[in-house]
Design a protein around this motif. Structure first.
Motif, PDB file in Angstrom:
ATOM      1  N   ASN A   3      72.069  58.016  83.865  1.00  0.00           N
ATOM      2  CA  ASN A   3      73.123  57.054  83.541  1.00  0.00           C
ATOM      3  C   ASN A   3      72.566  55.805  82.862  1.00  0.00           C
ATOM      4  OD1 ASN A   3      75.068  58.714  84.583  1.00  0.00           O
ATOM      5  ND2 ASN A   3      74.961  57.810  86.645  1.00  0.00           N
ATOM      6  N   ASP A   4      71.300  55.412  83.141  1.00  0.00           N
ATOM      7  CA  ASP A   4      70.763  54.185  82.547  1.00  0.00           C
ATOM      8  C   ASP A   4      70.075  54.452  81.212  1.00  0.00           C
ATOM      9  OD1 ASP A   4      68.525  55.517  83.278  1.00  0.00           O
ATOM     10  OD2 ASP A   4      67.828  54.022  84.757  1.00  0.00           O
ATOM     11  N   GLY A   5      70.192  55.718  80.730  1.00  0.00           N
ATOM     12  CA  GLY A   5      69.656  56.039  79.403  1.00  0.00           C
ATOM     13  C   GLY A   5      68.229  56.516  79.422  1.00  0.00           C
ATOM     14  N   GLU A  14      63.570  67.506  91.281  1.00  0.00           N
ATOM     15  CA  GLU A  14      64.625  66.497  91.389  1.00  0.00           C
ATOM     16  C   GLU A  14      65.126  66.101  90.007  1.00  0.00           C
ATOM     17  OE1 GLU A  14      67.539  64.202  92.525  1.00  0.00           O
ATOM     18  OE2 GLU A  14      66.366  65.507  93.849  1.00  0.00           O
ATOM     19  N   GLY A  15      64.244  66.006  89.048  1.00  0.00           N
ATOM     20  CA  GLY A  15      64.649  65.666  87.697  1.00  0.00           C
ATOM     21  C   GLY A  15      65.548  66.732  87.092  1.00  0.00           C
ATOM     22  N   ARG A  16      65.211  67.990  87.330  1.00  0.00           N
ATOM     23  CA  ARG A  16      66.038  69.083  86.803  1.00  0.00           C
ATOM     24  C   ARG A  16      67.411  69.095  87.469  1.00  0.00           C
ATOM     25  NH1 ARG A  16      60.911  71.675  86.827  1.00  0.00           N
ATOM     26  NH2 ARG A  16      61.315  72.642  88.861  1.00  0.00           N
ATOM     27  N   ARG A  17      67.453  68.845  88.798  1.00  0.00           N
ATOM     28  CA  ARG A  17      68.743  68.802  89.498  1.00  0.00           C
ATOM     29  C   ARG A  17      69.611  67.663  88.981  1.00  0.00           C
ATOM     30  NH1 ARG A  17      65.635  70.533  94.088  1.00  0.00           N
ATOM     31  NH2 ARG A  17      65.201  68.370  94.663  1.00  0.00           N
ATOM     32  N   GLN A  18      69.003  66.500  88.737  1.00  0.00           N
ATOM     33  CA  GLN A  18      69.756  65.356  88.243  1.00  0.00           C
ATOM     34  C   GLN A  18      70.310  65.632  86.856  1.00  0.00           C
ATOM     35  OE1 GLN A  18      70.749  62.684  89.765  1.00  0.00           O
ATOM     36  NE2 GLN A  18      71.743  61.844  87.925  1.00  0.00           N
ATOM     37  N   GLU A  22      74.382  65.849  85.674  1.00  0.00           N
ATOM     38  CA  GLU A  22      74.950  65.044  84.608  1.00  0.00           C
ATOM     39  C   GLU A  22      75.562  65.896  83.501  1.00  0.00           C
ATOM     40  OE1 GLU A  22      71.778  62.565  83.391  1.00  0.00           O
ATOM     41  OE2 GLU A  22      71.761  61.380  85.244  1.00  0.00           O
ATOM     42  N   MET A  23      75.103  67.134  83.380  1.00  0.00           N
ATOM     43  CA  MET A  23      75.644  68.035  82.367  1.00  0.00           C
ATOM     44  C   MET A  23      77.009  68.588  82.757  1.00  0.00           C
ATOM     45  SD  MET A  23      72.223  70.218  81.432  1.00  0.00           S
ATOM     46  CE  MET A  23      73.200  71.496  80.635  1.00  0.00           C
ATOM     47  N   ASN A  24      77.288  68.621  84.054  1.00  0.00           N
ATOM     48  CA  ASN A  24      78.523  69.233  84.541  1.00  0.00           C
ATOM     49  C   ASN A  24      79.531  68.168  84.918  1.00  0.00           C
ATOM     50  OD1 ASN A  24      78.155  72.366  85.008  1.00  0.00           O
ATOM     51  ND2 ASN A  24      76.194  71.383  85.447  1.00  0.00           N
TER      52      ASN A  24
END
Length: 335
Positions: A3-5, A14-18, A22-24
């Motif tokens: 969200n912060d770009g 964790e990065g892949r889950r985040q 955000e894609m869905n």
């Protein structure tokens, strides 16, 4: 992207889950092609509406078909633990055995749970005569004799089928008594009942007990102690209805578990004559309504007068009534 770009580190779980989150879109952010789980207005399957639906027309089911689907859904609700339903009336000929058989048939046909109907009548019970005999002649006294070694048998072991009689058309099993034996030769006391109940509860999720007429017998009273759901069977004969009402009143007066059984009971009143008096049927049903959770009436059907009972042999109106009655029992059992 977050969200912060900032770019997510896709090399970490964790990065892949985040990034996936955000894609869905959030729930409710888009229309869905899926129907709600409780949707009942889908294509008709029965009658003229069903015929048109099979031709390709978009025909919704009738209100009657929707109601029956709801009943089947209720009957088919899986049990979290073994349950016992007892079908009772102190008067002989009050339709206890047909009631127990048809409740078992409707549960068996609409639920994935293994269902047993158990003849708890020590005085020549007729359950064995009204159902199909398996490839053996075993009965409840044989199961009682085998109980000590069956306690060590794993759940799901087919050995239980050596003592029960499976009904292939209606998908339930029967624990019979031997009507050729005297009551003294198949006496069941409270301890025996506990032992039998413990065995069948290991192998069957739902046990429906066809009780005898002697409400003072040890086997009858112990049955009530194990009962999760009470069903009063009656016909439109006044003596049958009166016996059922007196039993409910007596249980209510005892308080505790007995009073709860009476309050939550389901009464099934069967028309006993081919051209029965509707006013009499309604009067009996109304009388029971003040004593029980619910009352369901069932029309007369010649297929139930004698011989073996099979669900598909009943008239459509009778099958619908027994589906309704079983749904009422299932609703009370699951509440």
């Amino acid at each position: 992207m977050s969200n912060d770009g900032a770019s997510e580190d896709l090399t970490t779980p964790e990065g892949r889950r985040q990034a996936f989150r955000e894609m869905n879109p959030a729930a409710g952010a888009r229309d869905t092609f899926l129907r709600p789980e409780d949707e009942t207005t889908f294509r008709a399957e029965r009658g003229f509406r069903g015929f048109l639906a099979r031709l390709g027309f978009n025909m919704e089911p009738s209100a009657e078909e929707v109601e029956e689907r709801q009943w089947r859904r209720l009957v088919g609700t899986r049990l979290n633990e073994p349950k016992t339903i007892s079908v009772v009336n102190g008067k002989g000929g009050a339709n206890k055995t047909p009631t127990a058989v048809l409740l078992s048939a409707v549960f068996g046909r609409n639920s994935g749970d293994p269902v047993l109907v158990w003849d708890n009548n020590g005085t020549r019970g007729t359950l064995g005569w009204r159902t199909v005999q398996g490839p053996h002649a075993a009965h409840s006294m044989d199961l009682l004799a085998a109980a000590p070694r069956l306690k060590e048998v794993k759940v799901g072991d087919p050995v239980i089928h050596n003592y029960t009689h499976y009904q292939p058309e209606d998908c339930y099993s029967v624990l019979r008594t031997d009507p050729t034996l005297l009551a003294s030769e198949q006496f069941i006391n409270a301890e025996n009942f506990d032992e039998l109940h413990g065995i069948v509860s290991r192998f069957f999720a739902l046990t429906i007990v066809d009780s005898g007429n002697d409400e003072s017998a040890e086997r009858w009273m112990r049955m009530i102690d194990h009962t999760d759901q009470l069903v009063i069977a009656s016909t439109t004969v006044e003596e049958h209805a009166e016996a059922g009402a007196l039993l409910l009143e007596a249980l209510a007066k005892r308080g505790g578990h007995y009073a709860e059984l009476a309050k939550n009971s389901v009464v099934i009143v069967s028309q006993h004559q081919p051209h029965g008096n509707r006013e009499q049927l309604d009067r009996i049903a109304h009388g029971f309504s003040r004593l029980a959770r619910s009352v369901v009436t069932v029309p007369y059907d010649a297929a139930l007068v004698k011989g073996q009972i099979r669900f598909e042999q009943l008239r459509p109106a009778t099958r619908r009534a027994w589906l309704h009655a079983t749904a009422a029992v299932a609703g009370a059992l699951h509440d």
